[in-house]
Design a protein around this motif. Sequence first.
Motif, PDB file in Angstrom:
ATOM      1  N   ASP A 504       0.830  -1.209   0.000  1.00  0.00           N
ATOM      2  CA  ASP A 504       0.000   0.000   0.000  1.00  0.00           C
ATOM      3  C   ASP A 504       0.862   1.256   0.000  1.00  0.00           C
ATOM      4  OD1 ASP A 504      -2.175  -1.644   0.119  1.00  0.00           O
ATOM      5  OD2 ASP A 504      -2.465  -1.422   2.289  1.00  0.00           O
ATOM      6  N   GLY A 505       0.469   2.193  -0.847  1.00  0.00           N
ATOM      7  CA  GLY A 505       1.153   3.484  -0.898  1.00  0.00           C
ATOM      8  C   GLY A 505       2.338   3.536  -1.827  1.00  0.00           C
ATOM      9  N   ALA A 506       2.698   2.403  -2.452  1.00  0.00           N
ATOM     10  CA  ALA A 506       3.908   2.388  -3.288  1.00  0.00           C
ATOM     11  C   ALA A 506       3.765   3.315  -4.492  1.00  0.00           C
ATOM     12  CB  ALA A 506       4.221   0.964  -3.742  1.00  0.00           C
ATOM     13  N   LYS A 507       2.605   3.272  -5.179  1.00  0.00           N
ATOM     14  CA  LYS A 507       2.442   4.117  -6.364  1.00  0.00           C
ATOM     15  C   LYS A 507       2.474   5.590  -5.986  1.00  0.00           C
ATOM     16  CE  LYS A 507       1.609   4.913 -10.731  1.00  0.00           C
ATOM     17  NZ  LYS A 507       1.525   6.374 -10.745  1.00  0.00           N
ATOM     18  N   GLU A 508       1.813   5.953  -4.878  1.00  0.00           N
ATOM     19  CA  GLU A 508       1.826   7.357  -4.450  1.00  0.00           C
ATOM     20  C   GLU A 508       3.238   7.805  -4.096  1.00  0.00           C
ATOM     21  OE1 GLU A 508      -2.196   5.629  -3.765  1.00  0.00           O
ATOM     22  OE2 GLU A 508      -0.118   4.992  -3.417  1.00  0.00           O
ATOM     23  N   ALA A 509       4.011   6.928  -3.438  1.00  0.00           N
ATOM     24  CA  ALA A 509       5.388   7.288  -3.080  1.00  0.00           C
ATOM     25  C   ALA A 509       6.255   7.457  -4.320  1.00  0.00           C
ATOM     26  CB  ALA A 509       5.977   6.217  -2.163  1.00  0.00           C
TER      27      ALA A 509
END
Length: 806
Positions: A504-509
Amino acid sequence: MTSDDFSSARPSPRHDLEPSASATVSAGPGLGPTPVDLLRRLRARTAGDPVTHVERVPARPGVPAPWPPWAPPELRDAFARRGVAAPWRHQAEAATLAYDGGHVVVATGTASGKSMAYQLPALATLLADPRATVLYLAPTKALAADQLRAVAGLELEGVRPACYDGDTPRAEREWIRRHSRFVLTNPDMLHHGILPGHAQWSGFLRRLAYVVIDECHTYRGVFGSHVAHVLRRLRRQCARFGATPVFVLASATSGDPATAAGRLTGLPVTAVTEDASPRGGVTFALWEPPLLPPDSGASPPVPPQATGDHDDLHQVRRSALRETADLLADTVAEGVRTLAFVRSRKGAEVVAANARRALDDAVPGLGDRVAAYRGGYLREERRELERALLHGDLLGLASTNALELGVDLIGLDAVLICGYPGTRASLWQQAGRAGRSGQEALAVLVARDDPLDTYLVHHPEAIFGAPVEATVLDPANPYVLAPQLACAAVEAPLTSADLALFGDGAKEAIDELVAAGALRQRPTGWYWRHRERPEVDLRGEGGAPVCVVESATGRLLGTVDGGSSHFLLHPGAVYLHQGVSYVVDDLDLADGCALVHVEEPDWSTHARDVTDLSVVSVRSYVDAGPVGMFLGEVDVTSQVVSYQRRRIATGEVIDTRPLDLPTRELRTVAVWFTLSPQSLAAAGVQPADVPGALHAAEHAAIGLLPLMATCDRWDIGGLSTAVHPDTEAPTVFVYDGHPGGAGFAERAYGTASAWLRATRDAIAECGCEAGCPSCVQSPKCGNGNNPLSKPDAVRVLDVVLANLPA
């Protein structure tokens, strides 16, 4: 960082020691007194009875199992030579799960033989497949060195085990990469050395059959979150080389180990938790140091002007450090091999020095049988201390938690624990260091003058009747995820297939890294744009270590982590190393160096800081009428602005000296509650007393949070104010002391009623009149514990608990 324990750190010499004959020889089973007799003697030497509870943990027989049919004869013979006739049932179960290709965590008690659970399948595979390799990860170098001795001691042909860490000479590293098939290292070296140099390790990674993660319960908070992504990076590189290793994890008993291990590795993990090993009985005592008489010369821990007359209101307890030092001297004098766990590096030095002094006063030269052990020592010092303890040259050792994990300290008869270590898992891990050969053992928890310690020694059911905590980590923390993705991009361009691996959150990071210019997006993936690698601090310690150098000789004494340097190495600070006292002349943060000179002052130093906090966003909240409970992001700004010098003998404050150190900024996660002024007035809290009431409640809440989460009070911070500009109400904040949070505030929010109920009870049940270190005073308060109002803190918490849903 300050500690209330240092105000009376040096005891007067002990003249009542009566060394037994065995104190001058290497003690072993049968030489010293039984644990019950030893405890009786220790109690008899103390005024009053400091023991609040004695728990008898009974001995337990073992349940053996047959050797798994896949275990080769030469491996069975090797274990037989080491005295292992057959595995215990939990060892065989976990080993078979791993050998069959399943990821497994064995979570059983200290000294239950968890090492065989991974050695058995790993070594069997190495013997069956001459090309296979194994990677072993330990949180400390001492544990890796101990496991190297164990594996090498089996003398299996072709395994070629070797340690690869920061202490490994460069001349040996190439040989290890090419020839070792069982490499023992730590997450730091995996992150800084092996994964960035994956091309040089390609042969090893291509044939990697097992990854062993020892003492995995230590990977919690920010450190655990970083390690979780280091393991995902390892899995990514192995997949690129065509390998899918089996992960075998070993843990102390913990709550829900399968979930924690799965979160750490990103894989489905089966837990083996039923301990079938034999265990010697343990006599476990809870020890509360006695109150010092009002005329003892001990200075009150708060300024007199803070609360008015203090002649009999601020009676304080004898320092836990002082008490532990005396107990260590007593046990060594009895010929009992003893390990004393102390929470801080400075504390370990103080305990060892005072125990040595007391023993030498009784029998000159006996003090040489006691030493200190802690992080920051040079490699040669650590190895010599480990050798001396294993061979019985030392009878007593005062150690930080550097020796808590797994090191096979055979022959120890007693463990002293100076202050609750923060979690029940850690407490049992430390207590389990004694009695590892099946003999009876003594464990003593010496309470600090601290809300949590005081609560526990008077509520033994919170220790002996409660399950151990679940490990808290948050791989989705953006302050962890983004830097780890940057590291992964350096090792190989990131692709869309990697997003699921990092969670979770990898694409946003990744999008944020692209916007910041760190990554460039191309049709084939995301590429690292800079020549240098990103600097990522796995342990969340606030930067690179600071070297401590003796100015007169240029000799390197040791290191201090960057996050603690402002508190421990500021100009004028007293620094202890191997019992020798130094004073800091200069701290150069840019070069990471502190210059010190030898000096034995009659004062100690205590840094003080100021903190400001602003609310960034609210994640979740509970509207409970006059009370609000919130979870969200906050910005914390802090600065060490001064330090006090205090007389060692009395704790008297000599003076306060200013410091000019840079500010530190932290965006993290906090839990906070607000109260309406009307509800406080209705509860009898006068407007002038609101700041002291909130301040006291904040201190106690910080002190009791470790009862609910796998943290200690040094992992968290707090702030209280009668009117906060962002909430426009009286507010108490408790926040994680790590960028992006560590999961502790979320745990506090989820258990708010139970957490604050324990906090309220700890304050109300304390026998002091106006507040003391056992309830509402904090050893790290930047305001000198002023103002504080104990009775009004109880009223504040009564209002919160009356309105907050259970």
